[in-house]
Enzyme design. Structure first.
Site, PDB file in Angstrom:
ATOM      1  N   LYS A   1       0.961  -1.226  -0.075  1.00  0.00           N
ATOM      2  CA  LYS A   1       0.050  -0.136  -0.060  1.00  0.00           C
ATOM      3  C   LYS A   1       0.892   1.216  -0.167  1.00  0.00           C
ATOM      4  O   LYS A   1       0.641   2.223  -0.664  1.00  0.00           O
ATOM      5  CB  LYS A   1      -0.857   0.007   1.069  1.00  0.00           C
ATOM      6  CG  LYS A   1      -1.770   1.242   1.392  1.00  0.00           C
ATOM      7  CD  LYS A   1      -2.816   1.376   0.289  1.00  0.00           C
ATOM      8  CE  LYS A   1      -3.591   2.673   0.191  1.00  0.00           C
ATOM      9  NZ  LYS A   1      -4.596   2.887   1.357  1.00  0.00           N
TER      10      LYS A   1
ATOM     11  N   LYS B   1       0.334  11.919   4.736  1.00  0.00           N
ATOM     12  CA  LYS B   1       0.845  10.923   5.831  1.00  0.00           C
ATOM     13  C   LYS B   1       1.467   9.569   5.242  1.00  0.00           C
ATOM     14  O   LYS B   1       2.474   9.083   5.688  1.00  0.00           O
ATOM     15  CB  LYS B   1      -0.474  10.710   6.757  1.00  0.00           C
ATOM     16  CG  LYS B   1      -0.210   9.578   7.726  1.00  0.00           C
ATOM     17  CD  LYS B   1      -0.738   8.260   7.313  1.00  0.00           C
ATOM     18  CE  LYS B   1      -2.234   8.152   7.157  1.00  0.00           C
ATOM     19  NZ  LYS B   1      -2.585   6.766   6.654  1.00  0.00           N
TER      20      LYS B   1
END
Length: 296
Positions: free
Chosen positions: A172, A240
């Site tokens: 991811k 983030k």
């Protein structure tokens, strides 16, 4: 008898994901730190819980979908957290985007309770979540993955077992680093064409038939041409995620200078007030810096 599934974290992605579990016939118990976000799930048949611990107590499988590593540690390992409600053999599926190191640490704590954890971060926007067509990248024991493929299949279309705990997280972070880079480059390059006087819609159609073609160009250009940056995946969350990728790379002594520069660009967009917009709003920053307009 329907499998008992718990879901913790009913935000932009967790809401449609949990609704798809209900549609698939699972017995669903839900909890969210902001209680109002449970309302529509309960109206559809989900059972409310008073804590993450209670969710785990009432479930065979507990899914968490949270904003970041600190949230996952708090909700799973903290007071009245998932860990306190686990029974031996229980499966925890964390679908948040967090660092592999944190995911492995949480998995080790879950294992101490005689339970199992899968990391299963997802790829796809809110619209993709609504249609249960997410891509899910899973780390953890293969037999646990296979035992709960039905649960994953209620939320996703493309489901991959990557390897041991933490491996889904790695994929991811790699994917979001590439995606964010594509978007930033497309935005800057389109400003060059716009400033030269090329109509933006014609530029986009031409690019789709060159080596610059990509799913990001296809998916994001219509909204950019409208100046619509309503969030499907918030820019501050991508910022983030790229930070987590850089931290993971540093731990492995891997240099990622291009990705580091891209994160600075998204940081500048946040400073420009775009953090809660879609990550494609990096194009609005490119417009501002170049003096170009990317609207149709």
């Amino acid at each position: 008898m329907a499998k008992k599934v718990g879901f913790v974290g009913l935000g932009m992605m967790g809401n449609p994901m949990s609704k798809n579990l209900l549609k698939a016939g699972f017995e669903l118990t839900v909890w969210n730190r902001t209680k109002s976000k449970m309302k529509d799930i309960v109206e559809l048949g989900g059972q409310p819980a008073g804590s993450a611990k209670e969710v785990a107590q009432k479930s065979e499988v507990t899914i968490t979908m949270l904003a970041g590593p600190a949230d996952v540690e708090e909700v799973i390992l903290g007071k009245n957290g998932v860990l306190e409600g686990l029974k031996p053999g229980h499966a925890v599926i964390d679908m948040s985007t967090i660092s592999p190191a944190v995911s492995k640490r949480v998995a080790a704590e879950v294992a101490q309770k005689g339970s199992f954890m899968l990391d299963g971060p997802v790829s796809g926007s809110v619209g993709v979540a609504v249609t249960a067509a997410l891509t899910i990248m899973v780390g953890g024991e293969k037999k646990i993955f296979e035992a709960h493929r039905d649960v994953l299949g209620a939320m996703g279309k493309n489901i991959f077992h990557i390897g041991a705990n933490g491996m889904g997280c790695y994929v991811k972070l790699v994917a979001n680093s590439i995606m964010g880079t594509y978007m930033a480059v497309i935005a800057e390059a389109m400003c060059l064409g716009a400033k030269a006087g090329i109509p933006n819609d014609i530029l986009v159609e031409a690019l789709k038939n060159t080596g610059a073609a990509s799913r990001i160009l296809d998916g994001k250009s219509p909204k950019i041409l409208q100046g619509d940056y309503s969030a499907q995946f918030m820019l501050k969350l991508l910022f983030k995620d790229i930070g987590l990728a850089l931290d993971s790379a540093a731990a492995e002594s891997i240099a990622m200078p291009i990705i580091g520069l891209v994160r600075q660009i998204y940081g500048q967009a946040i400073a420009d007030g775009r953090g809660n917009d879609d990550f494609s709003a990096v194009a609005a920053l490119a417009e501002k810096l170049s003096g170009a307009s990317l609207k149709k």
